[in-house]
Design an enzyme around this catalytic site. Structure first.
Site, PDB file in Angstrom:
ATOM      1  CE  LYS A  87       7.627 -20.639  -5.469  1.00 15.03           C
ATOM      2  NZ  LYS A  87       6.873 -19.391  -5.603  1.00 15.03           N
ATOM      3  CD  GLU A 108       7.471 -24.164   6.643  1.00 16.61           C
ATOM      4  OE1 GLU A 108       7.834 -25.009   7.460  1.00 16.61           O
ATOM      5  OE2 GLU A 108       6.497 -24.336   5.893  1.00 16.61           O
ATOM      6  CB  ILE A 138       0.849 -21.598   5.255  1.00 14.77           C
ATOM      7  CG1 ILE A 138      -0.114 -20.583   4.678  1.00 14.77           C
ATOM      8  CG2 ILE A 138       0.129 -22.686   6.032  1.00 14.77           C
ATOM      9  CD1 ILE A 138      -1.024 -21.163   3.602  1.00 14.77           C
ATOM     10  N   GLY A 157      -1.118  -5.928  -9.499  1.00 19.00           N
ATOM     11  CA  GLY A 157       0.125  -6.545  -9.018  1.00 19.00           C
ATOM     12  C   GLY A 157      -0.068  -7.938  -8.456  1.00 19.00           C
ATOM     13  CD  GLU A 215       5.504 -12.323 -11.316  1.00 19.77           C
ATOM     14  OE1 GLU A 215       6.176 -11.480 -11.935  1.00 19.77           O
ATOM     15  OE2 GLU A 215       5.630 -12.544 -10.100  1.00 19.77           O
ATOM     16  CE  LYS A 249       3.877 -22.045  -4.590  1.00 18.87           C
ATOM     17  NZ  LYS A 249       2.891 -20.976  -4.795  1.00 18.87           N
ATOM     18  N   GLY A 264       3.604 -12.955  -0.627  1.00 20.40           N
ATOM     19  CA  GLY A 264       3.774 -11.622  -0.047  1.00 20.40           C
ATOM     20  C   GLY A 264       5.107 -11.557   0.674  1.00 20.40           C
TER      21      GLY A 264
HETATM   22  N1  LIG Z   1       7.274 -12.939  -3.706  1.00 16.58           N
HETATM   23  C1  LIG Z   1       6.604 -13.837  -2.982  1.00 16.58           C
HETATM   24  O1  LIG Z   1       5.544 -13.556  -2.427  1.00 16.58           O
HETATM   25  C2  LIG Z   1       7.168 -15.223  -2.814  1.00 16.58           C
HETATM   26  C3  LIG Z   1       6.472 -16.150  -2.009  1.00 16.58           C
HETATM   27  C4  LIG Z   1       7.011 -17.427  -1.827  1.00 16.58           C
HETATM   28  C5  LIG Z   1       8.190 -17.762  -2.455  1.00 16.58           C
HETATM   29  N2  LIG Z   1       8.822 -16.852  -3.264  1.00 16.58           N
HETATM   30  C6  LIG Z   1      10.072 -17.258  -3.915  1.00 16.58           C
HETATM   31  O2  LIG Z   1      11.120 -16.461  -3.381  1.00 16.58           O
HETATM   32  C7  LIG Z   1      12.112 -16.252  -4.386  1.00 16.58           C
HETATM   33  C8  LIG Z   1      12.313 -14.750  -4.543  1.00 16.58           C
HETATM   34  O3  LIG Z   1      11.097 -14.153  -4.941  1.00 16.58           O
HETATM   35  P1  LIG Z   1      10.940 -12.558  -4.999  1.00 16.58           P
HETATM   36  O4  LIG Z   1       9.499 -12.322  -5.257  1.00 16.58           O
HETATM   37  O5  LIG Z   1      11.593 -11.946  -3.831  1.00 16.58           O
HETATM   38  O6  LIG Z   1      11.780 -12.247  -6.331  1.00 16.58           O
HETATM   39  P2  LIG Z   1      12.245 -10.824  -6.881  1.00 16.58           P
HETATM   40  O7  LIG Z   1      11.475  -9.730  -6.228  1.00 16.58           O
HETATM   41  O8  LIG Z   1      12.246 -10.929  -8.356  1.00 16.58           O
HETATM   42  O9  LIG Z   1      13.758 -10.702  -6.368  1.00 16.58           O
HETATM   43  C9  LIG Z   1      14.806 -11.462  -6.920  1.00 16.58           C
HETATM   44  C10 LIG Z   1      16.117 -10.909  -6.376  1.00 16.58           C
HETATM   45  O10 LIG Z   1      17.190 -11.705  -6.868  1.00 16.58           O
HETATM   46  C11 LIG Z   1      18.132 -10.869  -7.529  1.00 16.58           C
HETATM   47  N3  LIG Z   1      18.653 -11.629  -8.678  1.00 16.58           N
HETATM   48  C12 LIG Z   1      17.926 -12.343  -9.565  1.00 16.58           C
HETATM   49  N4  LIG Z   1      18.760 -12.891 -10.482  1.00 16.58           N
HETATM   50  C13 LIG Z   1      20.010 -12.485 -10.152  1.00 16.58           C
HETATM   51  C14 LIG Z   1      21.302 -12.702 -10.711  1.00 16.58           C
HETATM   52  N5  LIG Z   1      21.457 -13.466 -11.801  1.00 16.58           N
HETATM   53  N6  LIG Z   1      22.369 -12.134 -10.114  1.00 16.58           N
HETATM   54  C15 LIG Z   1      22.221 -11.364  -9.003  1.00 16.58           C
HETATM   55  N7  LIG Z   1      21.013 -11.138  -8.420  1.00 16.58           N
HETATM   56  C16 LIG Z   1      19.938 -11.692  -9.000  1.00 16.58           C
HETATM   57  C17 LIG Z   1      17.393  -9.628  -7.947  1.00 16.58           C
HETATM   58  O11 LIG Z   1      18.309  -8.550  -8.044  1.00 16.58           O
HETATM   59  P3  LIG Z   1      17.798  -7.046  -8.401  1.00 16.58           P
HETATM   60  O12 LIG Z   1      16.915  -6.643  -7.241  1.00 16.58           O
HETATM   61  O13 LIG Z   1      19.028  -6.228  -8.449  1.00 16.58           O
HETATM   62  O14 LIG Z   1      17.049  -7.159  -9.686  1.00 16.58           O
HETATM   63  C18 LIG Z   1      16.387  -9.473  -6.798  1.00 16.58           C
HETATM   64  O15 LIG Z   1      16.995  -8.767  -5.738  1.00 16.58           O
HETATM   65  C19 LIG Z   1      11.608 -16.962  -5.633  1.00 16.58           C
HETATM   66  O16 LIG Z   1      12.144 -18.247  -5.714  1.00 16.58           O
HETATM   67  C20 LIG Z   1      10.094 -17.035  -5.405  1.00 16.58           C
HETATM   68  O17 LIG Z   1       9.500 -18.116  -6.092  1.00 16.58           O
HETATM   69  C21 LIG Z   1       8.346 -15.595  -3.447  1.00 16.58           C
END
Ligand SMILES: NC(=O)c1ccc[n+]([C@@H]2O[C@H](COP(=O)([O-])OP(=O)(O)OC[C@H]3O[C@@H](n4cnc5c(N)ncnc54)[C@H](OP(=O)(O)O)[C@@H]3O)[C@@H](O)[C@H]2O)c1
Length: 427
Positions: free
Chosen positions: A104, A128, A135, A186, A189, A204, A301
């Site tokens: 986002k 999405e 949602i 959890g 953050e 958003k 999630g």
């Molecule tokens: N979590 C949710 O519930 C949720 C919901 C809606 C949207 N989102 C969005 O989805 C996206 C991902 O969220 P997430 O919660 O999955 O994040 P996350 O758990 O922090 O995962 C980020 C991933 O990106 C990799 N990464 C980050 N910086 C990097 C770099 N410079 N070079 C190579 N790899 C890199 C990390 O590698 P490593 O694993 O090796 O550290 C990790 O695998 C974000 O934009 C977030 O806003 C998340």
């Protein structure tokens, strides 16, 4: 029919989706006719456990391995942040790959530029999962409701703050206590600034407003105020008065232009948004023909968000295999984002005043001189520090702020202890 998919990131969302693509490939193929084949996964730490059996030969710590791979037709960006995600997404689009992102922050900051780049290359940029996690809200706004004159989008789009506020309301705990608990569970953050300060919800809100009104609204054009200043005493007083506290994202098409804001607000307890508890998200979309639509469900999630990302991947894969020229999905017309001082809201105020004859008249005169009228007034206690609770009628934000400033300089007012906006009774 095979389509190659590459991942930038394999964290919470990326791992959930990768696991599904690998372990449920037959079921996905049976349902969609598509064979989605993972061709590469870029991460930071090659040694990190991913929670399932991810073939090591797919992993790389070189992000360009994915973006430059000719077998990758769809890039899934689930790494987050502006850098290096932004340049990588742009490069992928310019080289003719479709991109699906959950980011986002990136879409709110550079969405207009990235959407234009996708259109120029004849590919898709779908997002999405960027709002509301699991949602479906982006596609309804940009496709199903493309013919509606949407007048407002109002919702709870940040699960962390809704979890904190729900606990504050139901348990009477302070913000600091509940934040510490949310971090331990959890739900928040270690650095909660983006959530509690309203930045996440503002990104958003900008995306929802852009799609609803067809005018590009960038994340930094959204007024934001976080929940960190909310006092548990005001939450308790508000409850007595029939209101509960929520962090609202509000986007309205007004005669002056588009009004976009994120701030804590008191919502009547019988308002449908008051019933949205914990980490759930809910968005009301209003328009003259549709009336009101409510979209609600898990706003975050890994699994729920992965479903939204997978839906976008399937749409892209179908387009690639159909070989159709991708239609422009979204067009943005010029429009005006109104200054926050023009926004119209009601207000709740808690004043600490000296309890003597004429105080109420002095306070009311200040509001009157700024074109603000009072709806209700209550007094708690007496003596040198009585508490006055006030709710105003709808007024311009600028007039309300000026009233608060003038109240601070009244002799009989020793403190303007709280100022919280109040959402109208109607959704
Ligand atoms: N979590 C949710 O519930 C949720 C919901 C809606 C949207 N989102 C969005 O989805 C996206 C991902 O969220 P997430 O919660 O999955 O994040 P996350 O758990 O922090 O995962 C980020 C991933 O990106 C990799 N990464 C980050 N910086 C990097 C770099 N410079 N070079 C190579 N790899 C890199 C990390 O590698 P490593 O694993 O090796 O550290 C990790 O695998 C974000 O934009 C977030 O806003 C998340």
């Amino acid at each position: 029919m095979q389509v190659g998919v590459g991942f930038l990131g394999a964290g919470t969302v990326g791992s959930a989706l990768l696991h599904r693509l690998i372990s449920e490939s037959d079921a996905i193929a049976a349902k969609t006719g598509l064979e989605l084949v993972v061709k590469g996964v870029a991460v930071r730490d090659l040694e990190k456990a991913r929670g399932f059996d991810l073939p090591v030969d797919l992993l790389t710590d070189d992000l360009s391995d994915v973006v430059d791979n000719p077998d990758v037709k769809i890039v899934v960006e689930v790494m987050g942040g502006l850098e290096p995600a932004g340049p990588l997404v742009l490069a992928a689009l310019e080289s003719g790959k479709s991109v699906v992102t959950a980011n986002k922050e990136l879409v709110a900051a550079r969405g207009d530029e990235l959407i234009a780049a996708a259109e120029k290359s004849g590919v898709s940029l779908l997002f999405e999962a960027a709002v509301g996690g699991g949602i479906p809200i982006i596609r309804p706004l940009s496709e199903s409701l493309a013919g509606e004159h949407i007048t407002s989008v109002l919702g709870i789009v940040n699960g962390t703050t809704n979890f904190i506020l729900t606990k504050m309301v139901e348990e009477g705990s302070s913000f600091d206590e509940v934040l510490a608990e949310a971090q331990a569970l959890g739900y928040a953050e270690a650095d909660p600034t983006a959530d509690v300060g309203g930045g996440d919800a503002a990104a958003k809100c900008a995306i929802l407003a852009s799609l609803a009104f067809g005018t590009w609204v960038a994340g930094d054009q959204v007024f934001r105020s976080g929940i960190d200043g909310l006092d548990e005493r005001d939450i308790a007083f508000a409850l007595d008065l029939g209101y509960t506290a929520k962090l609202l994202a509000v986007a309205e098409d007004t005669p002056l232009g588009i009004s976009v804001r994120v701030h804590p607000a008191l919502v009547p307890v019988d308002h449908p948004l008051a019933a949205v508890r914990g980490a759930t998200n809910a968005v009301f979309v209003s328009g003259p023909s549709i009336g009101e639509l409510l979209f609600t469900g898990p706003g975050a999630g890994g699994e729920a968000t992965a479903t939204a990302v997978l839906g976008d991947v399937i749409v892209c894969a179908r387009e690639i295999l159909a070989g159709t020229e991708v239609r422009p999905r979204i067009r943005f017309a010029p429009g005006r984002v109104v200054d926050f001082s023009e926004a119209q809201t009601k207000w709740y105020l808690r004043l600490v005043v000296v309890d003597r004859p004429g105080v109420l008249a002095d306070v009311a005169a200040v509001f009157g001189s700024h074109d603000v009228s009072l709806k209700s007034v209550w007094q708690e206690g007496g003596g040198e520090s009585a508490t006055l609770l006030l709710i105003t009628h709808d007024a311009r934000e600028g007039d309300l702020q000026a009233s608060a400033e003038a109240l601070r300089s009244l002799d009989v007012v020793s403190d303007v202890a709280a100022v919280v906006r109040v959402q109208s009774d109607e959704p």
